[in-house]
Motif scaffolding. Structure first.
Motif, short mmCIF file in Angstrom:
data_model
loop_
_atom_site.label_atom_id
_atom_site.label_comp_id
_atom_site.label_asym_id
_atom_site.label_seq_id
_atom_site.Cartn_x
_atom_site.Cartn_y
_atom_site.Cartn_z
N HIS A 1 0.87 -1.17 0.00
CA HIS A 1 0.00 0.00 0.00
C HIS A 1 0.91 1.22 0.00
O HIS A 1 1.65 1.45 0.96
N LEU A 2 0.87 2.00 -1.09
CA LEU A 2 1.67 3.20 -1.21
C LEU A 2 0.76 4.42 -1.05
O LEU A 2 -0.16 4.62 -1.85
N MET A 3 1.02 5.22 -0.02
CA MET A 3 0.22 6.41 0.25
C MET A 3 0.95 7.64 -0.26
O MET A 3 2.14 7.82 0.00
N LEU A 4 0.26 8.50 -0.98
CA LEU A 4 0.78 9.80 -1.38
C LEU A 4 0.23 10.83 -0.41
O LEU A 4 -0.98 10.93 -0.20
N GLY A 5 1.13 11.60 0.18
CA GLY A 5 0.69 12.63 1.11
C GLY A 5 1.70 12.88 2.21
O GLY A 5 2.81 12.35 2.20
N ASP A 6 1.30 13.67 3.17
CA ASP A 6 2.14 14.07 4.29
C ASP A 6 2.12 12.98 5.36
O ASP A 6 1.06 12.64 5.89
N SER A 7 3.29 12.45 5.70
CA SER A 7 3.37 11.39 6.72
C SER A 7 2.82 11.84 8.06
O SER A 7 2.29 11.03 8.82
N CYS A 8 2.94 13.13 8.37
CA CYS A 8 2.42 13.63 9.64
C CYS A 8 0.92 13.41 9.75
O CYS A 8 0.38 13.27 10.85
N GLU A 9 0.25 13.39 8.61
CA GLU A 9 -1.20 13.21 8.59
C GLU A 9 -1.60 11.79 8.19
O GLU A 9 -2.43 11.16 8.85
N ARG A 10 -0.99 11.26 7.13
CA ARG A 10 -1.47 10.01 6.58
C ARG A 10 -1.09 8.79 7.41
O ARG A 10 -1.79 7.78 7.37
N LEU A 11 -0.02 8.87 8.18
CA LEU A 11 0.32 7.73 9.04
C LEU A 11 -0.74 7.51 10.11
O LEU A 11 -0.82 6.43 10.69
N ALA A 12 -1.58 8.52 10.36
CA ALA A 12 -2.67 8.37 11.32
C ALA A 12 -3.69 7.33 10.86
O ALA A 12 -4.47 6.81 11.66
N GLU A 13 -3.67 7.00 9.56
CA GLU A 13 -4.60 6.00 9.02
C GLU A 13 -4.17 4.57 9.33
O GLU A 13 -4.94 3.63 9.14
N ILE A 14 -2.93 4.38 9.79
CA ILE A 14 -2.43 3.05 10.11
C ILE A 14 -2.82 2.69 11.54
O ILE A 14 -2.66 3.50 12.46
#
Length: 316
Positions: A17-30
């Motif tokens: 799963h490759l996420m495009l975006g800001d890790s500060c925000e998108r890692l919250a989805e994990i």
């Protein structure tokens, strides 16, 4: 530079799963406690410019701002990691300049990263030094402190080449799923460990065995990366620095089991997901820059296609 428009996207395959975006925000989805190990190379403060986005850690105004920004990602790594498991971080010491800092010298970036991880709650588990060829570094960086002319004129201004470092951090708690490596059946043999347990890992071009002391890593080839031209945009960057594939492979084999989930908060052009999936793991990564992310998607799609193609032996 013009501010880069912020966009998000997702690409999924059988094992990635490759996420495009800001890790500060998108890692919250994990999910909490869902990651089995993490390996990455964060931006080295403001040493390189990767994109024009103000969300990019490489565009921090100073070290303090960088660490404040990076803290959000380190906290997400801790939250998502399973107890007792390892985050492997690749860093380098940084130099100071007279124009920016008022003097020419060194800055303890490695130490600042260690202190940040410890402050967030990680346990500093271990480290290794990765040898670099001083001649190659002198030619590539034009470093005044490595030049023959500097030594010949006034050696008070010379210093050794900059090494890379592997920093290992462990999430507090007991590891619920062991990572066994039996001598005959494991992915890491006893002979591998004799070499990998060494505190210094040499580039494979260092073949003067008489100059080596103790067990050392001998095959972290500096050029052993994914294609450095991938994701490059002349308009908005000066540098692309994919992490060495062998560095990633050894960390993944040592600190995860087949089928487990490997996280890279700085996915770049896909080095960490590529090595993880190629070695039978699952991968999740996040990348801010669209051109890097698109290159990573292509890398993973090609890898998945190659791995699904039957070999001649399979056909027979």
């Amino acid at each position: 530079m013009t501010e880069q428009k912020y966009t998000t996207d997702d690409a999924r395959g059988t094992n990635y799963h490759l996420m495009l975006g800001d890790s500060c925000e998108r890692l919250a989805e994990i999910d909490d406690n869902s990651v089995d190990m993490s390996v990455c190379s964060p931006p080295f403060d403001s040493l390189f410019t990767y994109s024009p986005s103000m969300r990019d850690l490489g565009n921090s105004a100073n070290r303090g701002q960088f660490l404040d920004h990076y803290r959000f990602i380190v906290e997400h790594q801790l939250r998502t990691m399973k107890p007792g498991r390892i985050a492997a971080i690749h860093v380098q010491q940084l130099t100071t300049t007279k124009s920016t800092h008022g003097h020419v010298g060194m800055s303890d970036f490695r130490g600042d990263v260690i202190r940040l991880f410890q402050d967030v709650g990680w346990i500093f588990h271990g480290e290794a030094t990765i040898w670099k060829d001083p001649q190659a570094q002198s030619i590539r960086t034009k470093a005044f402190s490595l030049a023959f002319q500097t030594k010949n004129r006034d050696s008070a201004h010379v210093r050794p080449a900059l090494a890379d470092y592997l920093l290992l951090f462990r999430k507090p708690g007991e590891n619920a799923v062991k990572i066994p490596h039996l001598p005959d059946t494991g992915e890491v043999t006893n002979n591998d460990w004799i070499e990998w347990a060494g505190p210094i890992w040499y580039d494979e071009h260092s073949d003067d065995d008489e100059q080596r002391f103790g067990p050392i890593w001998t095959s972290i080839k500096e050029s052993g990366t994914l294609n450095g031209r991938m994701g490059r945009e002349n308009a908005d960057e000066r540098h692309i620095a994919p992490l060495q594939l062998e560095f990633i492979r050894r960390c993944i084999l040592l600190y995860s089991n087949p089928g487990e989930l490997v996280l890279s908060p700085f996915g770049g052009i896909g080095s960490e997901p590529y090595v993880a999936v190629k070695n039978g793991r699952r991968a999740v990564s996040c990348e801010l820059k669209p051109s890097y992310w698109q290159s990573a998607v292509k890398v993973m799609q090609d890898l998945e296609a190659d791995m699904s193609t039957p070999s001649l032996m399979d056909v027979m």
